[in-house]
Design a protein around this motif. Sequence first.
Motif, mmCIF file in Angstrom:
data_model
loop_
_atom_site.group_PDB
_atom_site.id
_atom_site.type_symbol
_atom_site.label_atom_id
_atom_site.label_comp_id
_atom_site.label_asym_id
_atom_site.label_seq_id
_atom_site.Cartn_x
_atom_site.Cartn_y
_atom_site.Cartn_z
ATOM 1 N N VAL A 188 -0.064 0.088 -4.071
ATOM 2 C CA VAL A 188 1.121 0.599 -4.759
ATOM 3 C C VAL A 188 1.044 0.271 -6.244
ATOM 4 C CG1 VAL A 188 3.621 0.362 -4.991
ATOM 5 C CG2 VAL A 188 2.595 0.492 -2.713
ATOM 6 N N SER A 189 0.570 -0.940 -6.550
ATOM 7 C CA SER A 189 0.395 -1.376 -7.940
ATOM 8 C C SER A 189 -0.586 -2.519 -7.965
ATOM 9 C CB SER A 189 1.733 -1.811 -8.538
ATOM 10 O OG SER A 189 2.134 -3.057 -7.996
ATOM 11 N N TYR B 280 -4.689 1.856 4.607
ATOM 12 C CA TYR B 280 -5.244 0.505 4.399
ATOM 13 C C TYR B 280 -5.774 -0.099 5.697
ATOM 14 C CZ TYR B 280 -0.924 -1.519 6.360
ATOM 15 O OH TYR B 280 0.125 -1.881 7.179
ATOM 16 N N PHE C 34 0.809 -1.218 0.000
ATOM 17 C CA PHE C 34 0.000 0.000 0.000
ATOM 18 C C PHE C 34 0.847 1.275 0.000
ATOM 19 C CE2 PHE C 34 -2.566 -3.382 1.851
ATOM 20 C CZ PHE C 34 -3.732 -3.266 1.100
ATOM 21 N N LYS C 35 0.206 2.350 -0.465
ATOM 22 C CA LYS C 35 0.882 3.641 -0.561
ATOM 23 C C LYS C 35 1.112 4.261 0.812
ATOM 24 C CE LYS C 35 -1.346 4.623 -5.022
ATOM 25 N NZ LYS C 35 -2.344 5.492 -5.727
ATOM 26 N N ASP C 36 0.171 4.037 1.723
ATOM 27 C CA ASP C 36 0.273 4.613 3.061
ATOM 28 C C ASP C 36 -0.499 3.736 4.046
ATOM 29 O OD1 ASP C 36 -2.518 5.312 2.832
ATOM 30 O OD2 ASP C 36 -1.906 7.090 1.700
ATOM 31 N N ASP D 280 -7.396 1.976 -4.999
ATOM 32 C CA ASP D 280 -6.817 3.324 -5.048
ATOM 33 C C ASP D 280 -5.622 3.501 -4.127
ATOM 34 O OD1 ASP D 280 -8.689 4.044 -6.909
ATOM 35 O OD2 ASP D 280 -10.043 4.994 -5.461
ATOM 36 N N ILE D 281 -5.484 2.627 -3.151
ATOM 37 C CA ILE D 281 -4.370 2.791 -2.210
ATOM 38 C C ILE D 281 -3.287 1.728 -2.371
ATOM 39 C CG2 ILE D 281 -5.684 4.061 -0.472
ATOM 40 C CD1 ILE D 281 -6.179 1.468 1.005
#
Length: 302
Positions: free
Chosen positions: A296-297, A210, A205-207, A293-294
């Motif tokens: 990383v890929s 999650y 996850f980006k941040d 949307d959250i």
Amino acid sequence: MKNNSLEKLKKEYMDIPIPQELDFVVKKALKESRSNSTTMASKGRLRKAAVVAASTAACVAVLTIGVNTSPAFAKTLSKIPVVSSIVKVLTFREYTVDEDTFNANIKVPEISGLKDEKLQSSLNEKYLKENEKLYEQFIADMEDMKQNGGGHLGVDSGYVVKTDTDRILSIGRYVVNTVGSSSTTFKYDTIDKKNEVLITLPSLFKDDSYVDTISENIKEQMKMRHEADDNMIYWVEGIEDEGLVELFEKISKEQNFYINSDDKLVISFDKYDVAPGYMGIQEFVIPTQIISDILVSNEYIK
């Protein structure tokens, strides 16, 4: 003359190279049969291919039985290049205790076939150490109970391959402790076989958002399960409101998880974590659309 013919046939049979895939053998035999169906030689080759196919099938059966029933046999096979690619996780060592009221069965997994030897060694060392510690603790507790009048004690530890695709290998290691009642815990390792890296939950996850997103979805799933079957009880607000237990609020950043064969994220809770003991291990498949949307890929979760 008859003996010479038999020897010649035997030699021809022994000289036939066994193909790696049974499907290849069958197709080759059918092709030869169609193109030379009017000749005795073609019939001979078809019979010969059929023998090889049967032999290959028998070898596959022996391999399957051997890998699943004999750790020593499987470990030996894993060193053979042509077999190592199909053997991912084997039993490296097994600790057992079988007494009247004391029973232990502890299987230590070993990963083979990773090109990254450092990653492979670190995981295998971790598995060995945690199971050695489990066995030593069992022996210590058993001796202590014997000195204090006896009792019942049991431990069952092993592993399951939850996912084995071209990209993902997810291994679950479980421990069932029995002292009066039983408790069950699971630990997972999920490996990207292509890039040979250990995947962690935060790395997906980006941040940290999650944590809340997944937790809210799990609460919704718990309530839906309870509505469908009132025997499915969860310690969450709206189902358990009596204040007798600690209610589930949110997952941890390093929550137990694995990626299943459908490329979905699965969150796992140990026995007693979020529900009564009779509910056992609880797993929740997280809908990809709520976390897309959250992420990383979309390399792993789709």
